[in-house]
Write a protein that holds these residues in place. Sequence first.
Motif, short mmCIF file in Angstrom:
data_model
loop_
_atom_site.label_atom_id
_atom_site.label_comp_id
_atom_site.label_asym_id
_atom_site.label_seq_id
_atom_site.Cartn_x
_atom_site.Cartn_y
_atom_site.Cartn_z
N LEU A 195 -21.12 10.96 20.12
CA LEU A 195 -20.88 10.63 21.53
C LEU A 195 -21.15 9.18 21.92
N HIS A 196 -21.61 8.36 20.97
CA HIS A 196 -22.16 7.07 21.39
C HIS A 196 -21.18 6.22 22.22
N ASP A 197 -19.89 6.35 21.97
CA ASP A 197 -18.91 5.54 22.70
C ASP A 197 -18.22 6.30 23.84
N ILE A 198 -18.80 7.42 24.26
CA ILE A 198 -18.16 8.27 25.26
C ILE A 198 -17.83 7.50 26.55
N GLY A 199 -18.65 6.47 26.86
CA GLY A 199 -18.43 5.67 28.06
C GLY A 199 -17.14 4.85 28.02
N LYS A 200 -16.52 4.73 26.83
CA LYS A 200 -15.28 3.96 26.72
C LYS A 200 -14.12 4.66 27.43
N ILE A 201 -14.38 5.88 27.88
CA ILE A 201 -13.36 6.63 28.60
C ILE A 201 -12.89 5.85 29.84
N GLN B 263 -19.88 -2.35 29.98
CA GLN B 263 -20.48 -1.27 30.79
C GLN B 263 -20.47 0.08 30.10
N HIS B 264 -19.79 0.19 28.94
CA HIS B 264 -19.59 1.54 28.39
C HIS B 264 -20.89 2.26 27.99
N PRO B 265 -21.95 1.55 27.56
CA PRO B 265 -23.18 2.32 27.27
C PRO B 265 -23.77 2.98 28.52
N TYR C 88 -28.28 2.64 24.24
CA TYR C 88 -28.85 1.47 23.55
C TYR C 88 -28.07 1.02 22.31
N HIS C 89 -26.93 1.62 22.02
CA HIS C 89 -26.34 1.35 20.70
C HIS C 89 -25.79 -0.06 20.53
N HIS C 90 -25.76 -0.85 21.59
CA HIS C 90 -25.34 -2.25 21.42
C HIS C 90 -26.48 -3.25 21.58
N GLU C 91 -27.72 -2.72 21.59
CA GLU C 91 -28.86 -3.64 21.58
C GLU C 91 -29.02 -4.20 20.16
FE LIG Z 1 -19.99 1.13 21.61
#
Ligand SMILES: [Fe+2]
Length: 315
Positions: A186-192, A215-217, A239-242
């Motif tokens: 699910l980590h990129d779910i915000g890319k929706i 903003q996707h995270p 946090y996956h882009h920290e």
């Molecule tokens: Fe991502």
Amino acid sequence: MTKILVAEDDDLLRDVIYNILVLEGYEFFSTVNGRQALDSFVSVKPDLIVSDIMMPEMDGFELLKEVRFLPLGVTMPFLFLTARTERTDVKKARSLGVDDYLFKPFDAWELIEAVRTRLNRRRAVELFDTRAAHLQTVVMLGNVIEARDPYTAGHVDRVRRLALSLGFALNWNAEEIAILEFGAVLHDIGKIMVPRYVLTKAGLLDDEEWEVMRQHPQVGAQMLEGVDHLRLAIPYVLYHHEWWNGKGYPFGLKGADTPPEERLLAIVDGFDSMTSDRPYRMGLSMADALVEIRKNSGVYFDPEMVDVFLQTYKE
Ligand SMILES: [Fe+2]
């Protein structure tokens, strides 16, 4: 409290069962025939049914048949009490979907053991079913993200696998691994909410596009906030882009300030991105990507986890 519904027309035997089960801490619901048991079934919502076979008004077979047709009754553990001589009964009981039977006379230990076994089995199946069902929903959501971005085909599944093997190598426990699996998918779910032309743009993003992408995270984390069984995966999403050096986004967290979930996912997500072709560049070979991971140990990635990753990847 675990509820057991009992149907038995013999007063003496019913008392015996009552004493055994109540002493074991079960809640006991007493009925004297199948009809009464069926009526109680809906209001009591028991965890298990113990039933005699021969009873007036409605016998045990009829009760079992009716229970199996009710939505709550399809998988309801059901034990028959039967005399050892009634061979044909056993055969019929099996064909109706009985879980177990106790032969009269039985002792307290036999009854407790049979009840406990069926309840444990039921719980295990329920847990497994729930998790399997949730995982399917999660994979479906992951596939939606992927479908919008042809350049990341297979990314979700590869990240999931890599994340699991790194999680195992780090000796994470079963619960942590289960959450890890959801988080990895699910980590990129915000890319929706990122427009498709931005996801597939063949070239670097301009400031405005980059602002949306960044903003996707947080968007993803907000999406999961309201879903009980997914909320635990939020750290992966948020946090996956920290980066280890504090220059990532959205918060610029540094080193061990970022949760371990993030540090694990950053490595496997990074590795898979490096080896994938993108609209604006070709992917690296596995060997070059591993070199790149090592080079960025302590820059983007947690140095200790990088060591474990490189070790497991070698193996
Ligand atoms: Fe991502």
